[in-house]
Design a protein around this motif. Structure first.
Motif, PDB file in Angstrom:
ATOM      1  N   GLU A   3       0.833  -1.203   0.000  1.00 12.88           N
ATOM      2  CA  GLU A   3       0.000   0.000   0.000  1.00 12.88           C
ATOM      3  C   GLU A   3       0.867   1.253   0.000  1.00 12.88           C
ATOM      4  O   GLU A   3       0.567   2.240  -0.671  1.00 12.88           O
ATOM      5  CB  GLU A   3      -0.929  -0.007   1.220  1.00 12.88           C
ATOM      6  N   HIS A   4       1.952   1.230   0.758  1.00 14.47           N
ATOM      7  CA  HIS A   4       2.868   2.373   0.769  1.00 14.47           C
ATOM      8  C   HIS A   4       3.494   2.572  -0.604  1.00 14.47           C
ATOM      9  O   HIS A   4       3.587   3.703  -1.107  1.00 14.47           O
ATOM     10  CB  HIS A   4       3.958   2.157   1.814  1.00 14.47           C
ATOM     11  N   LEU A   5       3.902   1.476  -1.239  1.00 12.71           N
ATOM     12  CA  LEU A   5       4.551   1.570  -2.545  1.00 12.71           C
ATOM     13  C   LEU A   5       3.600   2.042  -3.635  1.00 12.71           C
ATOM     14  O   LEU A   5       4.051   2.510  -4.690  1.00 12.71           O
ATOM     15  CB  LEU A   5       5.143   0.208  -2.937  1.00 12.71           C
ATOM     16  N   SER A   6       2.300   1.908  -3.397  1.00 12.28           N
ATOM     17  CA  SER A   6       1.325   2.346  -4.410  1.00 12.28           C
ATOM     18  C   SER A   6       0.988   3.828  -4.311  1.00 12.28           C
ATOM     19  O   SER A   6       0.312   4.374  -5.178  1.00 12.28           O
ATOM     20  CB  SER A   6       0.039   1.513  -4.280  1.00 12.28           C
ATOM     21  N   LYS A   7       1.475   4.500  -3.284  1.00 10.89           N
ATOM     22  CA  LYS A   7       1.194   5.919  -3.116  1.00 10.89           C
ATOM     23  C   LYS A   7       2.003   6.732  -4.128  1.00 10.89           C
ATOM     24  O   LYS A   7       3.101   6.340  -4.523  1.00 10.89           O
ATOM     25  CB  LYS A   7       1.545   6.363  -1.697  1.00 10.89           C
ATOM     26  N   PRO A   8       1.485   7.877  -4.575  1.00 11.84           N
ATOM     27  CA  PRO A   8       2.232   8.727  -5.510  1.00 11.84           C
ATOM     28  C   PRO A   8       3.596   9.103  -4.936  1.00 11.84           C
ATOM     29  O   PRO A   8       3.719   9.518  -3.785  1.00 11.84           O
ATOM     30  CB  PRO A   8       1.335   9.965  -5.653  1.00 11.84           C
ATOM     31  N   GLY A   9       4.633   8.909  -5.757  1.00 10.42           N
ATOM     32  CA  GLY A   9       5.985   9.264  -5.345  1.00 10.42           C
ATOM     33  C   GLY A   9       6.668   8.240  -4.470  1.00 10.42           C
ATOM     34  O   GLY A   9       7.814   8.445  -4.059  1.00 10.42           O
ATOM     35  N   CYS A  10       5.984   7.137  -4.174  1.00 12.26           N
ATOM     36  CA  CYS A  10       6.556   6.120  -3.284  1.00 12.26           C
ATOM     37  C   CYS A  10       6.874   4.815  -3.996  1.00 12.26           C
ATOM     38  O   CYS A  10       7.217   3.825  -3.353  1.00 12.26           O
ATOM     39  CB  CYS A  10       5.583   5.824  -2.136  1.00 12.26           C
ATOM     40  N   SER A  11       6.747   4.789  -5.314  1.00 12.82           N
ATOM     41  CA  SER A  11       6.992   3.544  -6.034  1.00 12.82           C
ATOM     42  C   SER A  11       8.462   3.176  -5.967  1.00 12.82           C
ATOM     43  O   SER A  11       9.349   4.032  -5.863  1.00 12.82           O
ATOM     44  CB  SER A  11       6.534   3.668  -7.489  1.00 12.82           C
ATOM     45  N   GLU A  28       5.536  -1.150  14.082  1.00 14.31           N
ATOM     46  CA  GLU A  28       4.121  -1.492  14.047  1.00 14.31           C
ATOM     47  C   GLU A  28       3.648  -1.902  12.660  1.00 14.31           C
ATOM     48  O   GLU A  28       2.818  -2.802  12.520  1.00 14.31           O
ATOM     49  CB  GLU A  28       3.295  -0.300  14.537  1.00 14.31           C
ATOM     50  N   CYS A  29       4.180  -1.269  11.615  1.00 12.95           N
ATOM     51  CA  CYS A  29       3.595  -1.426  10.275  1.00 12.95           C
ATOM     52  C   CYS A  29       4.521  -2.046   9.232  1.00 12.95           C
ATOM     53  O   CYS A  29       4.037  -2.698   8.310  1.00 12.95           O
ATOM     54  CB  CYS A  29       3.117  -0.071   9.761  1.00 12.95           C
ATOM     55  N   TYR A  30       5.805  -1.825   9.343  1.00 16.54           N
ATOM     56  CA  TYR A  30       6.659  -2.130   8.193  1.00 16.54           C
ATOM     57  C   TYR A  30       7.697  -3.214   8.435  1.00 16.54           C
ATOM     58  O   TYR A  30       7.994  -3.998   7.533  1.00 16.54           O
ATOM     59  CB  TYR A  30       7.351  -0.853   7.712  1.00 16.54           C
ATOM     60  N   LEU A  31       8.270  -3.306   9.612  1.00 12.41           N
ATOM     61  CA  LEU A  31       9.240  -4.365   9.885  1.00 12.41           C
ATOM     62  C   LEU A  31       8.523  -5.710   9.891  1.00 12.41           C
ATOM     63  O   LEU A  31       7.565  -5.907  10.633  1.00 12.41           O
ATOM     64  CB  LEU A  31       9.915  -4.113  11.233  1.00 12.41           C
ATOM     65  N   ASP A  32       8.981  -6.641   9.020  1.00 17.26           N
ATOM     66  CA  ASP A  32       8.272  -7.913   8.855  1.00 17.26           C
ATOM     67  C   ASP A  32       6.785  -7.645   8.702  1.00 17.26           C
ATOM     68  O   ASP A  32       5.952  -8.148   9.469  1.00 17.26           O
ATOM     69  CB  ASP A  32       8.532  -8.841  10.045  1.00 17.26           C
ATOM     70  N   SER A  33       6.442  -6.861   7.714  1.00 18.94           N
ATOM     71  CA  SER A  33       5.076  -6.350   7.577  1.00 18.94           C
ATOM     72  C   SER A  33       4.051  -7.477   7.489  1.00 18.94           C
ATOM     73  O   SER A  33       4.243  -8.463   6.784  1.00 18.94           O
ATOM     74  CB  SER A  33       4.966  -5.440   6.351  1.00 18.94           C
ATOM     75  N   LYS A  34       2.970  -7.295   8.226  1.00 14.06           N
ATOM     76  CA  LYS A  34       1.859  -8.236   8.185  1.00 14.06           C
ATOM     77  C   LYS A  34       1.005  -7.950   6.962  1.00 14.06           C
ATOM     78  O   LYS A  34       1.152  -6.928   6.298  1.00 14.06           O
ATOM     79  CB  LYS A  34       1.029  -8.111   9.465  1.00 14.06           C
ATOM     80  N   LEU A  35       0.082  -8.844   6.678  1.00 15.70           N
ATOM     81  CA  LEU A  35      -0.861  -8.605   5.595  1.00 15.70           C
ATOM     82  C   LEU A  35      -1.720  -7.385   5.917  1.00 15.70           C
ATOM     83  O   LEU A  35      -2.185  -7.225   7.045  1.00 15.70           O
ATOM     84  CB  LEU A  35      -1.760  -9.821   5.390  1.00 15.70           C
ATOM     85  N   SER A  36      -1.905  -6.556   4.918  1.00 17.01           N
ATOM     86  CA  SER A  36      -2.798  -5.412   5.055  1.00 17.01           C
ATOM     87  C   SER A  36      -4.245  -5.905   5.021  1.00 17.01           C
ATOM     88  O   SER A  36      -4.512  -7.082   4.736  1.00 17.01           O
ATOM     89  CB  SER A  36      -2.564  -4.449   3.886  1.00 17.01           C
ATOM     90  N   PRO A  37      -5.222  -5.041   5.307  1.00 15.52           N
ATOM     91  CA  PRO A  37      -6.622  -5.464   5.164  1.00 15.52           C
ATOM     92  C   PRO A  37      -6.908  -6.053   3.782  1.00 15.52           C
ATOM     93  O   PRO A  37      -7.641  -7.043   3.665  1.00 15.52           O
ATOM     94  CB  PRO A  37      -7.400  -4.170   5.406  1.00 15.52           C
ATOM     95  N   GLN A  76       0.669 -15.901   7.543  1.00 17.26           N
ATOM     96  CA  GLN A  76      -0.742 -15.515   7.555  1.00 17.26           C
ATOM     97  C   GLN A  76      -1.469 -16.041   6.318  1.00 17.26           C
ATOM     98  O   GLN A  76      -2.622 -16.495   6.405  1.00 17.26           O
ATOM     99  CB  GLN A  76      -0.873 -13.994   7.611  1.00 17.26           C
ATOM    100  N   THR A  77      -0.816 -15.986   5.174  1.00 16.32           N
ATOM    101  CA  THR A  77      -1.428 -16.486   3.942  1.00 16.32           C
ATOM    102  C   THR A  77      -1.722 -17.975   4.058  1.00 16.32           C
ATOM    103  O   THR A  77      -2.796 -18.446   3.660  1.00 16.32           O
ATOM    104  CB  THR A  77      -0.505 -16.225   2.743  1.00 16.32           C
ATOM    105  N   TYR A  78      -0.777 -18.712   4.617  1.00 20.98           N
ATOM    106  CA  TYR A  78      -0.992 -20.145   4.829  1.00 20.98           C
ATOM    107  C   TYR A  78      -2.168 -20.386   5.778  1.00 20.98           C
ATOM    108  O   TYR A  78      -3.054 -21.210   5.493  1.00 20.98           O
ATOM    109  CB  TYR A  78       0.285 -20.769   5.383  1.00 20.98           C
ATOM    110  N   GLU A  79      -2.192 -19.670   6.885  1.00 18.12           N
ATOM    111  CA  GLU A  79      -3.208 -19.943   7.897  1.00 18.12           C
ATOM    112  C   GLU A  79      -4.609 -19.529   7.454  1.00 18.12           C
ATOM    113  O   GLU A  79      -5.599 -20.185   7.809  1.00 18.12           O
ATOM    114  CB  GLU A  79      -2.838 -19.238   9.200  1.00 18.12           C
ATOM    115  N   LEU A  80      -4.700 -18.461   6.673  1.00 12.98           N
ATOM    116  CA  LEU A  80      -6.013 -17.992   6.226  1.00 12.98           C
ATOM    117  C   LEU A  80      -6.437 -18.609   4.895  1.00 12.98           C
ATOM    118  O   LEU A  80      -7.626 -18.832   4.659  1.00 12.98           O
ATOM    119  CB  LEU A  80      -6.007 -16.468   6.097  1.00 12.98           C
TER     120      LEU A  80
END
Length: 219
Positions: A3-11, A28-37, A76-80
């Motif tokens: 989601e961060h990489l999709s922001k303008p200027g953040c690609s 909280e958000c980026y180190l070993d980032s979890k799945l976003s919503p 998370q992908t495996y478990e869900l």
């Protein structure tokens, strides 16, 4: 991180790109980032897609071994996405650092093995796939660490237009060696059917193919 990489200027690779955030935001958000919503929803859709796919005569209950990247988003992908489609027959499931994504950004830095084992160790093996260090204990820092390479690190990511990075990236030769080790490891296994839950960079190296998020194929 997507989601961060999709922001303008953040690609990825754009001028002034950075993955350096405040310590609190990084943890909280980026180190070993979890799945976003969105990622969580994609994983749940994967479970439904597996269940309802009329064109496949393959069942994940036939898998003899599940191999997971130790990055949290893969677990998370495996478990869900996969676990809901398994029968009650217990299937060996192990985390394998060789299957982790190439370290591009802070989101590809993992968490210590013992921390992951505390969170998921009741259902995933966090021992068999991890190397021992010189002291005979299992490695805790299993992702790329530039301090462990013998040559001087040289930045290989886009860096000529004021880009900055929170950590060194995994060089080509280090990633290539790890992928060769992964290939040999998989080839040496005795199981008939192995499912690997990993990342775009790993799949692209192994199959020379592009995959969408939460896509699965039988090869």
């Amino acid at each position: 991180m997507n989601e961060h990489l999709s922001k303008p200027g953040c690609s990825w690779g754009s001028p002034n790109f950075s993955d350096i955030f405040s310590q609190e935001l990084s943890d909280e958000c980026y180190l070993d980032s979890k799945l976003s919503p969105q990622g969580l929803q994609q994983a749940k859709e994967l479970a439904k897609r597996i269940q309802e796919d009329p064109s496949s005569d393959f069942s994940f209950s036939e898998v003899d071994l599940f191999v997971l990247s130790p990055l949290t988003r893969a677990i998370q992908t495996y478990e869900l996405g996969i676990l809901p489609n398994l029968s009650n027959r217990p299937t060996p499931t192990m985390a394998l650092p060789l299957a982790a994504e190439r370290l591009y950004l802070i989101s590809d830095i993992g968490r210590p093995r013992s921390v992951l084992e505390k969170d998921y160790g009741d259902r995933i093996d966090f021992r068999s796939g991890f190397r021992q260090n010189s002291g005979g204990t299992l490695e805790e820092t299993w992702w790329f660490d530039e301090r462990l390479i013998t040559k001087t690190y040289e930045e290989w990511r886009p860096n000529g237009e004021n880009q900055s990075y929170a950590c060194p990236g995994e060089p080509d030769d280090e990633f290539e060696k790890r992928m060769q080790d992964l290939y040999q490891w998989l080839s040496s296994r005795k199981e008939s059917t192995i499912a690997v839950v990993c990342h775009w960079g790993v799949i692209n190296w192994m199959l020379d193919a592009d995959f969408e998020n939460c896509e699965y194929r039988i090869v």
